[in-house]
Design an enzyme around this catalytic site. Structure first.
Site, PDB file in Angstrom:
ATOM      1  N   ARG A 190      18.787   4.233  22.380  1.00  0.00           N
ATOM      2  CA  ARG A 190      19.824   4.964  23.116  1.00  0.00           C
ATOM      3  C   ARG A 190      20.744   4.004  23.835  1.00  0.00           C
ATOM      4  O   ARG A 190      20.399   2.857  24.097  1.00  0.00           O
ATOM      5  CB  ARG A 190      19.204   5.913  24.155  1.00  0.00           C
ATOM      6  CG  ARG A 190      18.343   5.250  25.225  1.00  0.00           C
ATOM      7  CD  ARG A 190      19.036   5.106  26.568  1.00  0.00           C
ATOM      8  NE  ARG A 190      18.236   4.351  27.511  1.00  0.00           N
ATOM      9  CZ  ARG A 190      18.375   3.060  27.711  1.00  0.00           C
ATOM     10  NH1 ARG A 190      19.252   2.359  27.029  1.00  0.00           N
ATOM     11  NH2 ARG A 190      17.621   2.435  28.609  1.00  0.00           N
TER      12      ARG A 190
ATOM     13  N   GLU B 153      22.582   4.148  36.000  1.00  0.00           N
ATOM     14  CA  GLU B 153      21.638   3.054  35.735  1.00  0.00           C
ATOM     15  C   GLU B 153      20.741   2.800  36.937  1.00  0.00           C
ATOM     16  O   GLU B 153      21.215   2.746  38.079  1.00  0.00           O
ATOM     17  CB  GLU B 153      22.453   1.798  35.415  1.00  0.00           C
ATOM     18  CG  GLU B 153      21.866   0.967  34.313  1.00  0.00           C
ATOM     19  CD  GLU B 153      21.779   1.722  32.977  1.00  0.00           C
ATOM     20  OE1 GLU B 153      20.702   2.279  32.683  1.00  0.00           O
ATOM     21  OE2 GLU B 153      22.777   1.727  32.247  1.00  0.00           O
ATOM     22  N   HIS B 154      19.474   2.641  36.655  1.00  0.00           N
ATOM     23  CA  HIS B 154      18.449   2.372  37.675  1.00  0.00           C
ATOM     24  C   HIS B 154      18.380   3.505  38.697  1.00  0.00           C
ATOM     25  O   HIS B 154      18.163   3.249  39.885  1.00  0.00           O
ATOM     26  CB  HIS B 154      18.716   1.031  38.389  1.00  0.00           C
ATOM     27  CG  HIS B 154      18.373  -0.160  37.542  1.00  0.00           C
ATOM     28  ND1 HIS B 154      17.077  -0.590  37.367  1.00  0.00           N
ATOM     29  CD2 HIS B 154      19.148  -0.991  36.805  1.00  0.00           C
ATOM     30  CE1 HIS B 154      17.084  -1.655  36.558  1.00  0.00           C
ATOM     31  NE2 HIS B 154      18.312  -1.904  36.205  1.00  0.00           N
TER      32      HIS B 154
ATOM     33  N   GLY C 239      18.389  -3.547  26.434  1.00  0.00           N
ATOM     34  CA  GLY C 239      18.850  -2.367  27.166  1.00  0.00           C
ATOM     35  C   GLY C 239      19.145  -1.165  26.295  1.00  0.00           C
ATOM     36  O   GLY C 239      19.724  -0.184  26.755  1.00  0.00           O
TER      37      GLY C 239
ATOM     38  N   SER D 276      16.659   0.342  24.583  1.00  0.00           N
ATOM     39  CA  SER D 276      15.440   1.143  24.584  1.00  0.00           C
ATOM     40  C   SER D 276      14.575   1.029  23.330  1.00  0.00           C
ATOM     41  O   SER D 276      14.014   2.018  22.858  1.00  0.00           O
ATOM     42  CB  SER D 276      15.825   2.614  24.839  1.00  0.00           C
ATOM     43  OG  SER D 276      14.686   3.333  25.156  1.00  0.00           O
ATOM     44  N   SER D 277      14.441  -0.190  22.829  1.00  0.00           N
ATOM     45  CA  SER D 277      13.534  -0.375  21.686  1.00  0.00           C
ATOM     46  C   SER D 277      12.093  -0.106  22.111  1.00  0.00           C
ATOM     47  O   SER D 277      11.298   0.411  21.337  1.00  0.00           O
ATOM     48  CB  SER D 277      13.678  -1.783  21.106  1.00  0.00           C
ATOM     49  OG  SER D 277      13.171  -2.755  21.996  1.00  0.00           O
TER      50      SER D 277
ATOM     51  N   ASP E  75      14.539   7.099  28.949  1.00  0.00           N
ATOM     52  CA  ASP E  75      14.534   6.622  27.558  1.00  0.00           C
ATOM     53  C   ASP E  75      13.724   7.550  26.660  1.00  0.00           C
ATOM     54  O   ASP E  75      14.129   7.887  25.544  1.00  0.00           O
ATOM     55  CB  ASP E  75      13.951   5.204  27.489  1.00  0.00           C
ATOM     56  CG  ASP E  75      14.706   4.240  28.375  1.00  0.00           C
ATOM     57  OD1 ASP E  75      15.770   4.628  28.887  1.00  0.00           O
ATOM     58  OD2 ASP E  75      14.233   3.115  28.568  1.00  0.00           O
TER      59      ASP E  75
ATOM     60  N   ASN F 187      12.728  -9.208  28.410  1.00  0.00           N
ATOM     61  CA  ASN F 187      11.649  -8.247  28.206  1.00  0.00           C
ATOM     62  C   ASN F 187      11.225  -7.765  29.593  1.00  0.00           C
ATOM     63  O   ASN F 187      10.776  -8.549  30.431  1.00  0.00           O
ATOM     64  CB  ASN F 187      10.465  -8.896  27.475  1.00  0.00           C
ATOM     65  CG  ASN F 187       9.332  -7.891  27.318  1.00  0.00           C
ATOM     66  OD1 ASN F 187       8.786  -7.394  28.301  1.00  0.00           O
ATOM     67  ND2 ASN F 187       8.998  -7.561  26.093  1.00  0.00           N
ATOM     68  N   LYS F 188      11.404  -6.453  29.806  1.00  0.00           N
ATOM     69  CA  LYS F 188      11.226  -5.889  31.146  1.00  0.00           C
ATOM     70  C   LYS F 188       9.786  -5.965  31.658  1.00  0.00           C
ATOM     71  O   LYS F 188       9.548  -5.933  32.860  1.00  0.00           O
ATOM     72  CB  LYS F 188      11.714  -4.447  31.182  1.00  0.00           C
ATOM     73  CG  LYS F 188      13.144  -4.290  31.657  1.00  0.00           C
ATOM     74  CD  LYS F 188      14.211  -4.860  30.759  1.00  0.00           C
ATOM     75  CE  LYS F 188      14.446  -4.014  29.539  1.00  0.00           C
ATOM     76  NZ  LYS F 188      15.554  -4.459  28.691  1.00  0.00           N
TER      77      LYS F 188
HETATM   78  P1  ADP Z   1      14.340  -2.670  25.501  1.00  0.00           P
HETATM   79  O1  ADP Z   1      15.485  -2.859  26.437  1.00  0.00           O
HETATM   80  O2  ADP Z   1      14.754  -2.877  24.077  1.00  0.00           O
HETATM   81  O3  ADP Z   1      13.590  -1.394  25.731  1.00  0.00           O
HETATM   82  P2  ADP Z   1      11.922  -3.994  26.484  1.00  0.00           P
HETATM   83  O4  ADP Z   1      11.886  -5.343  27.118  1.00  0.00           O
HETATM   84  O5  ADP Z   1      11.607  -2.828  27.335  1.00  0.00           O
HETATM   85  O6  ADP Z   1      13.352  -3.877  25.812  1.00  0.00           O
HETATM   86  O7  ADP Z   1      10.910  -3.965  25.226  1.00  0.00           O
HETATM   87  C1  ADP Z   1      11.097  -4.809  24.109  1.00  0.00           C
HETATM   88  C2  ADP Z   1       9.776  -5.045  23.390  1.00  0.00           C
HETATM   89  O8  ADP Z   1       9.445  -3.906  22.537  1.00  0.00           O
HETATM   90  C3  ADP Z   1       9.814  -6.224  22.435  1.00  0.00           C
HETATM   91  O9  ADP Z   1       9.610  -7.456  23.103  1.00  0.00           O
HETATM   92  C4  ADP Z   1       8.686  -5.884  21.460  1.00  0.00           C
HETATM   93  O10 ADP Z   1       7.423  -6.236  21.999  1.00  0.00           O
HETATM   94  C5  ADP Z   1       8.763  -4.357  21.373  1.00  0.00           C
HETATM   95  N1  ADP Z   1       9.550  -3.975  20.178  1.00  0.00           N
HETATM   96  C6  ADP Z   1      10.731  -3.354  20.139  1.00  0.00           C
HETATM   97  N2  ADP Z   1      11.158  -3.182  18.859  1.00  0.00           N
HETATM   98  C7  ADP Z   1      10.209  -3.696  18.058  1.00  0.00           C
HETATM   99  C8  ADP Z   1      10.046  -3.847  16.639  1.00  0.00           C
HETATM  100  N3  ADP Z   1      10.967  -3.425  15.785  1.00  0.00           N
HETATM  101  N4  ADP Z   1       8.929  -4.451  16.203  1.00  0.00           N
HETATM  102  C9  ADP Z   1       8.002  -4.915  17.053  1.00  0.00           C
HETATM  103  N5  ADP Z   1       8.095  -4.796  18.384  1.00  0.00           N
HETATM  104  C10 ADP Z   1       9.182  -4.215  18.898  1.00  0.00           C
HETATM  105  P1  NG1 Z   2      15.449  -0.443  29.183  1.00  0.00           P
HETATM  106  O1  NG1 Z   2      16.364  -1.479  29.654  1.00  0.00           O
HETATM  107  O2  NG1 Z   2      15.941   0.163  27.931  1.00  0.00           O
HETATM  108  O3  NG1 Z   2      14.029  -0.935  29.002  1.00  0.00           O
HETATM  109  C1  NG1 Z   2      14.845   0.642  31.633  1.00  0.00           C
HETATM  110  C2  NG1 Z   2      13.916   1.833  31.932  1.00  0.00           C
HETATM  111  C3  NG1 Z   2      14.681   3.135  32.178  1.00  0.00           C
HETATM  112  C4  NG1 Z   2      15.771   2.947  33.214  1.00  0.00           C
HETATM  113  C5  NG1 Z   2      16.638   1.734  32.830  1.00  0.00           C
HETATM  114  C6  NG1 Z   2      17.671   1.396  33.885  1.00  0.00           C
HETATM  115  C7  NG1 Z   2      11.687   2.001  30.931  1.00  0.00           C
HETATM  116  C8  NG1 Z   2      10.908   2.357  29.730  1.00  0.00           C
HETATM  117  N1  NG1 Z   2      13.011   2.057  30.820  1.00  0.00           N
HETATM  118  O4  NG1 Z   2      15.408   0.748  30.322  1.00  0.00           O
HETATM  119  O5  NG1 Z   2      13.775   4.159  32.591  1.00  0.00           O
HETATM  120  O6  NG1 Z   2      15.229   2.806  34.514  1.00  0.00           O
HETATM  121  O7  NG1 Z   2      15.849   0.557  32.620  1.00  0.00           O
HETATM  122  O8  NG1 Z   2      18.530   2.481  34.104  1.00  0.00           O
HETATM  123  O9  NG1 Z   2      11.110   1.663  31.953  1.00  0.00           O
HETATM  124 MG    MG Z   3      12.481  -0.813  27.425  1.00  0.00          MG
END
Ligand code: ADP
Ligand code: NG1
Ligand code: MG
Length: 458
Positions: free
Chosen positions: A38, A44-45, A143, A145-146, A190, A233-234
């Site tokens: 998404r 945000e936040h 950011g 939301s993977s 997300d 990576n959050k």
């Molecule tokens: P985002 O902003 O994309 O949500 P996060 O830091 O919250 O980032 O999470 C990213 C983590 O999700 C990656 O470091 C990985 O561990 C996992 N991830 C996301 N997409 C994939 C994928 N296609 N294959 C394996 N792991 C994935």
């Molecule tokens: P991203 O950056 O996609 O991981 C995170 C939080 C959201 C929201 C946003 C900031 C998770 C799973 N996702 O998103 O809930 O707080 O940051 O608006 O914690």
């Molecule tokens: Mg995330």
């Protein structure tokens, strides 16, 4: 409503994943799940403070091929072979956190654990072993939301395999809760858009109870996403949880000053509800109750007239207990002003003429949101700020999207300016950083896509 089940129309992507699945498991998948990433347009936040947000689903997604077995065991592989495979018994699903980034499969385990824990005794009779191949196209830690697409697709794959048909809102709430096993205290935006998105519109997502309203996006502008080529990576650092906790401490100190039980006040939204004030009145209250200078942990303990161990258990998370400096005034001001911007953005979309004046208002709100995230919330990155500056000439407004500290920006752009903006970013941002090709995956336009779906072969 439960997640839709559709017949798969075979395509290049499903052929490739079928081939990979057959190579590993020597059979064809029984079903597939798709969960989109998404882009958050504004808000945000603030989801974890209890306030509404305005995201839309992307075309980029998490696509899982799944078969069930009678052995109660998970076997998990990634289409991208740089990720190691993983196996475990279904009664031994454990997520052990360390100081570094989680392993990719731990996100799958979050969703699986969430479903396993939700089962009653009779539902447990339907537990099946799972053989899975995960294939994802959402830029990671950017950011978009993977992480939640992976957690939500895992939960959906297990729910369907175990013959559970849950309403989308219930799945979204369950996934928001179980993604916290990864260590981040997110708010639920997300997972909500992952399930509740509808093709062709953004959604206003509100919480408690979780609900979504279609947002009518202007037809004469598009959203452009640009990757800053930096990531966070959050779950790997305390940055994200530090912001969650700063908002909580701001709510608790104000609650104490207002003679409310601070221990019950977990979110700024709860405080607003308890006081019965509007957002403008909350802004006045923040200015009167909190100081601009950062608070040390001892200052917070003194303000709340509590002990360090009670503060640790009531207010802090394991990875924020060592933080000694909290900015409460700035974070709370961001939250209440951003919640106001979401209201204005939503009202402008619903009631605006859709012409230039509407676009100017939406763009202004997006720009103000970015400034606030940069200056008050301090979750931007110099490369995000650089894109925001470069995009000014071509867009109505640009802001970082998602948690920040790297990742992507989203811009509202008139169709005739999209190519100009792309070229300007390529010449002045990406090429100087050494990027010579692959621009289509780092700066792209996006239209609102549908939420999670299950596909079958027949
Ligand atoms: P985002 O902003 O994309 O949500 P996060 O830091 O919250 O980032 O999470 C990213 C983590 O999700 C990656 O470091 C990985 O561990 C996992 N991830 C996301 N997409 C994939 C994928 N296609 N294959 C394996 N792991 C994935
Ligand atoms: P991203 O950056 O996609 O991981 C995170 C939080 C959201 C929201 C946003 C900031 C998770 C799973 N996702 O998103 O809930 O707080 O940051 O608006 O914690
Ligand atoms: Mg995330």
């Amino acid at each position: 409503m439960p997640v839709e089940i559709r017949k798969l129309s075979p395509n290049e992507k499903s052929d490739k994943i079928n081939a990979a699945f057959f190579g590993i498991y020597k059979k064809v998948p029984e079903f597939y799940v798709r969960v989109p990433g998404r882009v958050n347009l504004i808000g945000e936040h603030i989801d974890y403070c209890g306030y509404g947000v305005c995201p839309m689903a992307l075309e980029q997604d998490m696509f899982l091929a799944v078969a069930t077995t009678n052995e109660k065991r998970l076997i998990l592989h990634n289409f991208d072979q740089k990720y190691e495979g993983f196996e475990c018994e279904l009664d031994e699903v454990k997520i052990t956190l360390t100081d570094s980034a989680p392993r990719w499969y731990q996100y799958y385990l979050c969703g699986l654990k969430g479903i396993l824990e939700s089962l009653n005794e009779s539902q447990k009779n339907h537990i099946k072993g799972l053989q899975v191949v995960v294939s994802g196209t959402i830029p990671q830690s950017a950011g978009l939301s993977s992480s939640s697409a992976l957690v939500s697709s895992a939960a959906l794959s297990a729910a369907h395999a175990f013959k559970l048909s849950l309403p989308k809102e219930e799945l979204a709430n369950l996934c928001a809760a179980c993604e916290r096993y990864i260590g981040t205290q997110g708010g639920g935006m997300d997972q909500a858009i992952a399930y509740l998105a509808k093709e062709g519109c953004a959604k206003l997502i509100e919480f408690e109870p979780l609900r979504s309203t279609e947002v009518k996006l202007p037809s004469d502008a598009v959203f452009v996403i640009a990757h800053s080529l930096t990531n966070l990576n959050k779950a790997a650092t305390g940055d994200f949880n530090c912001r969650v906790v700063e908002c909580r401490l701001a709510a608790q100190i104000i609650a104490k000053k207002q003679e409310l039980d601070w221990r019950k006040m977990k979110r700024l939204g709860d405080l607003q509800r308890a006081l019965g004030l509007n957002l403008d009145e909350m802004i006045v209250l923040v200015k009167a109750s909190l100081r601009e200078m950062p608070y040390s942990k001892d200052d917070v303990i003194q303000e709340l007239n509590t002990t360090s161990s009670l503060l640790d258990t009531v207010s802090l998370t394991p990875n924020t207990r060592d933080i000694q400096r909290f900015k409460l005034y700035q974070r709370a001001l961001h939250v209440f002003n951003e919640a106001k911007r979401v209201e204005e953005f939503f009202n402008t979309c619903q009631t605006g003429s859709g012409g230039e004046a509407t676009l100017i208002t939406l763009g202004r709100l997006m720009s103000e949101s970015h400034q606030s995230l940069r200056d008050l919330y301090e979750c931007s990155h110099p490369q995000l700020d650089r894109i925001v500056d470069l995009a000014k000439e071509f867009s109505f407004g640009t802001r970082l999207t998602g948690a920040g500290w790297g990742g992507c920006t989203v811009s509202l752009v008139a169709p005739q300016n999209v190519e100009k903006m792309r070229n300007a970013l390529i010449q002045n941002f990406y090429k100087p950083l050494g990027v010579t090709d692959g621009f289509e995956s780092i700066v792209f336009t996006t239209a609102p896509k549908a939420g999670a779906c299950i596909y079958t072969n027949s």
